[in-house]
Motif scaffolding. Structure first.
Motif, mmCIF file in Angstrom:
data_model
loop_
_atom_site.group_PDB
_atom_site.id
_atom_site.type_symbol
_atom_site.label_atom_id
_atom_site.label_comp_id
_atom_site.label_asym_id
_atom_site.label_seq_id
_atom_site.Cartn_x
_atom_site.Cartn_y
_atom_site.Cartn_z
ATOM 1 N N ARG A 472 0.823 -1.215 0.000
ATOM 2 C CA ARG A 472 0.000 0.000 0.000
ATOM 3 C C ARG A 472 0.855 1.263 0.000
ATOM 4 N NH1 ARG A 472 -5.553 -0.347 1.876
ATOM 5 N NH2 ARG A 472 -5.359 1.750 2.725
ATOM 6 N N THR A 473 1.855 1.295 0.844
ATOM 7 C CA THR A 473 2.551 2.565 1.069
ATOM 8 C C THR A 473 4.066 2.496 0.929
ATOM 9 O OG1 THR A 473 2.598 2.139 3.450
ATOM 10 C CG2 THR A 473 0.738 3.420 2.589
ATOM 11 N N GLY A 474 4.618 1.313 0.701
ATOM 12 C CA GLY A 474 6.070 1.195 0.628
ATOM 13 C C GLY A 474 6.654 1.840 -0.613
ATOM 14 N N ALA A 475 7.959 2.098 -0.558
ATOM 15 C CA ALA A 475 8.669 2.658 -1.709
ATOM 16 C C ALA A 475 8.620 1.670 -2.875
ATOM 17 C CB ALA A 475 10.117 2.950 -1.326
ATOM 18 N N MET A 476 8.867 2.179 -4.070
ATOM 19 C CA MET A 476 8.847 1.348 -5.284
ATOM 20 C C MET A 476 10.058 1.691 -6.131
ATOM 21 S SD MET A 476 5.711 1.022 -8.015
ATOM 22 C CE MET A 476 5.804 0.021 -9.498
ATOM 23 N N ARG A 477 10.814 0.677 -6.491
ATOM 24 C CA ARG A 477 11.987 0.920 -7.329
ATOM 25 C C ARG A 477 12.158 -0.240 -8.306
ATOM 26 N NH1 ARG A 477 13.435 -0.420 -2.334
ATOM 27 N NH2 ARG A 477 14.793 -2.222 -1.992
ATOM 28 N N MET A 478 12.565 0.087 -9.508
ATOM 29 C CA MET A 478 12.756 -0.915 -10.550
ATOM 30 C C MET A 478 13.964 -1.780 -10.230
ATOM 31 S SD MET A 478 10.462 -0.676 -13.107
ATOM 32 C CE MET A 478 11.194 -1.163 -14.669
ATOM 33 N N SER A 479 13.880 -3.046 -10.634
ATOM 34 C CA SER A 479 15.007 -3.962 -10.514
ATOM 35 C C SER A 479 15.776 -3.957 -11.824
ATOM 36 C CB SER A 479 14.507 -5.377 -10.212
ATOM 37 O OG SER A 479 15.546 -6.312 -10.350
ATOM 38 N N THR A 480 17.080 -4.033 -11.741
ATOM 39 C CA THR A 480 17.912 -4.048 -12.949
ATOM 40 C C THR A 480 18.136 -5.464 -13.452
ATOM 41 O OG1 THR A 480 19.918 -4.104 -11.580
ATOM 42 C CG2 THR A 480 19.106 -1.932 -12.276
ATOM 43 N N ALA A 481 17.624 -6.471 -12.717
ATOM 44 C CA ALA A 481 17.880 -7.864 -13.087
ATOM 45 C C ALA A 481 17.055 -8.316 -14.280
ATOM 46 C CB ALA A 481 17.606 -8.774 -11.895
ATOM 47 N N ALA A 482 15.893 -7.705 -14.485
ATOM 48 C CA ALA A 482 14.989 -8.148 -15.543
ATOM 49 C C ALA A 482 15.392 -7.559 -16.893
ATOM 50 C CB ALA A 482 13.568 -7.750 -15.201
ATOM 51 N N ARG A 483 15.059 -8.272 -17.945
ATOM 52 C CA ARG A 483 15.378 -7.846 -19.299
ATOM 53 C C ARG A 483 14.184 -8.065 -20.211
ATOM 54 N NH1 ARG A 483 18.880 -6.056 -16.801
ATOM 55 N NH2 ARG A 483 21.147 -6.153 -17.089
ATOM 56 N N GLY A 484 14.217 -7.418 -21.381
ATOM 57 C CA GLY A 484 13.178 -7.619 -22.380
ATOM 58 C C GLY A 484 11.819 -7.203 -21.872
ATOM 59 N N GLY A 485 10.841 -8.081 -22.042
ATOM 60 C CA GLY A 485 9.480 -7.765 -21.635
ATOM 61 C C GLY A 485 9.161 -8.120 -20.208
ATOM 62 N N VAL A 486 10.182 -8.474 -19.423
ATOM 63 C CA VAL A 486 9.957 -8.795 -18.016
ATOM 64 C C VAL A 486 10.072 -7.526 -17.181
ATOM 65 C CG1 VAL A 486 10.769 -10.105 -16.017
ATOM 66 C CG2 VAL A 486 10.756 -11.158 -18.284
ATOM 67 N N LEU A 487 9.054 -7.277 -16.393
ATOM 68 C CA LEU A 487 9.025 -6.137 -15.479
ATOM 69 C C LEU A 487 9.291 -6.644 -14.069
ATOM 70 C CD1 LEU A 487 8.159 -3.216 -14.550
ATOM 71 C CD2 LEU A 487 5.817 -4.122 -14.480
ATOM 72 N N ALA A 488 10.241 -6.041 -13.392
ATOM 73 C CA ALA A 488 10.536 -6.439 -12.008
ATOM 74 C C ALA A 488 10.768 -5.189 -11.183
ATOM 75 C CB ALA A 488 11.761 -7.348 -11.950
ATOM 76 N N PHE A 489 10.127 -5.125 -10.021
ATOM 77 C CA PHE A 489 10.359 -4.011 -9.113
ATOM 78 C C PHE A 489 10.188 -4.488 -7.682
ATOM 79 C CE2 PHE A 489 5.926 -3.773 -10.581
ATOM 80 C CZ PHE A 489 5.205 -3.742 -9.388
ATOM 81 N N GLU A 490 10.749 -3.737 -6.777
ATOM 82 C CA GLU A 490 10.615 -4.040 -5.358
ATOM 83 C C GLU A 490 9.756 -2.981 -4.689
ATOM 84 O OE1 GLU A 490 14.061 -4.973 -2.996
ATOM 85 O OE2 GLU A 490 15.051 -5.981 -4.677
ATOM 86 N N ARG A 491 8.979 -3.422 -3.711
ATOM 87 C CA ARG A 491 8.218 -2.524 -2.854
ATOM 88 C C ARG A 491 8.819 -2.624 -1.457
ATOM 89 N NH1 ARG A 491 3.241 -1.038 -3.886
ATOM 90 N NH2 ARG A 491 3.899 0.590 -2.410
ATOM 91 N N GLY A 492 9.113 -1.478 -0.843
ATOM 92 C CA GLY A 492 9.680 -1.457 0.490
ATOM 93 C C GLY A 492 11.158 -1.816 0.480
ATOM 94 N N SER A 493 11.687 -2.112 1.662
ATOM 95 C CA SER A 493 13.108 -2.411 1.788
ATOM 96 C C SER A 493 13.341 -3.339 2.968
ATOM 97 C CB SER A 493 13.909 -1.111 1.977
ATOM 98 O OG SER A 493 13.476 -0.428 3.145
ATOM 99 N N GLY A 494 14.554 -3.891 3.019
ATOM 100 C CA GLY A 494 14.933 -4.739 4.142
ATOM 101 C C GLY A 494 14.095 -5.999 4.229
ATOM 102 N N ASP A 495 13.809 -6.430 5.444
ATOM 103 C CA ASP A 495 13.057 -7.670 5.663
ATOM 104 C C ASP A 495 11.616 -7.569 5.192
ATOM 105 O OD1 ASP A 495 15.294 -8.803 6.743
ATOM 106 O OD2 ASP A 495 14.727 -8.411 8.829
ATOM 107 N N ASP A 496 11.105 -6.351 5.089
ATOM 108 C CA ASP A 496 9.716 -6.164 4.665
ATOM 109 C C ASP A 496 9.563 -6.058 3.158
ATOM 110 O OD1 ASP A 496 8.760 -6.175 7.278
ATOM 111 O OD2 ASP A 496 9.055 -4.015 7.512
ATOM 112 N N ALA A 497 10.663 -6.116 2.422
ATOM 113 C CA ALA A 497 10.607 -5.900 0.974
ATOM 114 C C ALA A 497 9.769 -6.967 0.280
ATOM 115 C CB ALA A 497 12.019 -5.890 0.399
ATOM 116 N N ILE A 498 9.117 -6.553 -0.791
ATOM 117 C CA ILE A 498 8.316 -7.432 -1.643
ATOM 118 C C ILE A 498 8.859 -7.316 -3.063
ATOM 119 C CG2 ILE A 498 6.040 -7.822 -2.632
ATOM 120 C CD1 ILE A 498 6.018 -8.586 0.226
ATOM 121 N N LEU A 499 9.078 -8.450 -3.708
ATOM 122 C CA LEU A 499 9.540 -8.477 -5.092
ATOM 123 C C LEU A 499 8.356 -8.781 -6.001
ATOM 124 C CD1 LEU A 499 11.857 -8.531 -7.223
ATOM 125 C CD2 LEU A 499 12.061 -10.997 -6.756
#
Length: 543
Positions: A472-499
């Motif tokens: 709902r409220t965590g930070a959002m940042r793109m992951s550099t691991a994905a390529r092509g048509g794959v979208l990957a981002f993380e929400r939140g940080s640390g132990d609470d992070a969601i991929l």
């Protein structure tokens, strides 16, 4: 992977003033939701009767498109009485009953308010057009003709043609950014501002929890009436005269934020009220930040980044993240993939053969976004854009530009409630727009008992967002691991992070779950190692 069936559908109780932050809001288009009296048009009692369906999704709030007194030239966005309910939708008592039922179900209620223009039938305009010396003579935008009788300047309206219509009674032109039947208010006028604030207070006093402000950047014009400069001809096809200009002067006046601050101050005098703006146009992002970034302005805003995008790809999402960074300074965004003004996303972004898989994946992606999430009625069913034949069109823009524009009717057709019922169970009478034949199999009752249906997946995904506050409220940042048509981002940080990972293409993609992550939700995937199936989506947490 399903969550515990006993998991809460809504987040744990949070401070009343913060309920809106990260909320999932369900948009209802009243004409097309449910018809309780068999006249072919949806109404407020119909919405009340079907609120259990909305509550079952686990959403936080509903947003009602206009139900106010109107001649319906633009289907309610031409308001003739801001404080009245149009008889086709019911009465004020019906609205109060709807509000009470929604609150009993734990749903907040947002209403639409259109403060840039009214209907020509509004009493204010009827008074204003009679004379240049009445108490309301300056409540609308009037201007003299040029010496040759032509309009005061070159401004073009959204629906095509000049933004000016001659009125013989007053002997002047009046301005309209939309239809000629929608004259623009002169919101520079302090008396107009005072009346609009009183109107807002009328609904807040009645108990509404928030207001969606339509076409906010159209509320004030340049009083000097400077011509808009032309757009450089780049060879692209234009279907509207509106698209030939930069709209620097007919809208977006720098005094708008000061009026928004007055609105916010009024909203803040009540407990937990929420203001969100619709902002479109070539400077939408700049204006959304202007209207929300500074304390004391609006809580949130949304534009048309996703609504008019022809394709969904990682770069589109990356641009959204870049526009609304998690920096604690930039305002709070709201996102929607579909609404009453744009063709449904599943038809814009996926082939018909991929519709169901894509619709399911898109819902998971939407609830994983940082910001407020708007789900448009029927999106939880995976409805495609309806096909409406020319002789059944209602949208004035579609009719005027046929066949060069899809128009808005295809996103406004009735909700299908029953697969085997006439008109999908929406009404016992011929509805104002036809039910698309493809929508019957997607009706609510057809999906209700299927645990893998789009409807039940939507419930599951909204519940996931409620269970993990970081979504709902965590930070959002793109992951550099994905390529092509794959979208990957993380929400939140640390132990609470969601991929969050999504394959936005109809082809299998190379991708493996990194070490240290555990899948908590997935769609269109069996977690094959080293591969992500077409239109697969997954959410993972730290192990």
């Amino acid at each position: 992977m399903e969550l515990d069936a006993q998991s809460e559908q809504r987040p744990k109780e949070q401070p009343t003033s913060d309920w809106w932050k990260g909320a999932v809001i369900y948009q209802i288009y009243p004409r097309s939701f449910y018809d309780s009296n068999d006249d072919g048009v949806g109404d407020l009692p119909g919405i009340t009767a079907r609120l259990d369906h909305v509550a079952s999704l686990g959403v936080d709030a509903i947003w009602l498109s206009p139900f106010f007194t109107s001649p319906m030239k633009d289907f309610g966005y031409d308001v003739a009485d801001y404080r009245g309910v149009d008889p086709i939708f019911g009465t004020l008592a019906d609205f109060d009953a709807l509000l009470a039922r929604a609150h009993a179900l734990g749903l907040k209620v947002l209403i639409d308010q259109v403060y840039s223009h009214t209907s020509e039938d509004h009493a204010w305009f009827q008074k204003s057009r009679t004379s240049r010396s009445t108490e309301k003579s300056d409540w609308y935008v009037w201007a003299d003709a040029k010496p040759d009788g032509s309009p005061p300047n070159n401004w073009q309206s959204v629906f095509g043609g000049p933004s000016w219509t001659w009125d013989a009674r007053r002997g002047q032109y009046y301005m309209h950014n939309f239809l000629p039947e929608q004259p623009d208010l002169n919101v520079h006028n302090p008396d107009v501002q005072a009346e609009l604030l009183d109107t807002m207070a009328f609904w807040l006093d009645r108990g509404v929890d928030g207001i969606r402000l339509d076409a906010v950047n159209f509320m004030m014009h340049d009083p000097a009436l400077h011509d808009n400069p032309p757009v450089k001809n780049d060879g692209s096809k234009r279907t509207r005269s509106f698209d030939f200009q930069h709209h620097y002067f007919n809208q977006s006046h720098p005094d708008i934020p000061a009026f928004l601050e007055r609105m916010r101050a009024l909203a803040d005098s009540y407990d937990g009220r929420f203001l969100v703006a619709e902002v479109g146009g070539e400077r939408a992002q700049e204006e959304m930040e202007l209207y929300t970034r500074r304390p004391g302005r609006l809580h949130s805003a949304y534009g048309f980044l996703y609504l008019y995008a022809e394709a969904l790809d990682p770069e589109l999402v990356r641009s959204a993240i870049d526009l609304w960074p998690s920096d604690g300074v930039t305002g709070w965004p709201s996102w929607t993939f579909s609404n009453h003004d744009a063709p449904r996303a599943v038809s814009r972004w996926a082939a018909e053969a991929d519709r169901e898989a894509f619709a399911n994946m898109a819902l998971l992606l939407l609830v994983a976004m940082r910001g407020n999430v708007f789900i448009y009625q029927g999106e939880e069913l995976g409805l495609p854009q309806a096909i409406v034949p020319f002789d059944r069109l209602q949208d004035p823009e579609a009719i005027a530009n046929w066949p060069q524009t899809l128009g808005r009717d295809g996103a406004r057709t009735p909700m299908p409630w029953q697969k085997s019922a006439r008109h999908g169970g929406f009404s016992g009478a011929e509805p104002w727009l036809p039910v698309d034949s493809r929508h019957y199999d997607l009706a609510v009752d057809a999906q209700e008992t299927d645990t893998k249906s789009t409807l039940n997946l939507a419930r599951r995904f909204v519940r996931l967002r409620a269970q993990y506050p970081v979504l709902r409220t965590g930070a959002m940042r793109m992951s550099t691991a994905a390529r092509g048509g794959v979208l990957a981002f993380e929400r939140g940080s640390g132990d609470d992070a969601i991929l969050c990972v999504f394959n936005l293409t109809p082809e299998e993609a190379d991708w493996s779950l990194p070490a240290g992550w555990r899948i908590i939700e997935q769609i269109n995937s069996d977690r094959s190692e080293g591969a992500l199936p077409a239109f697969a989506g997954l959410i993972a947490s730290r192990t």
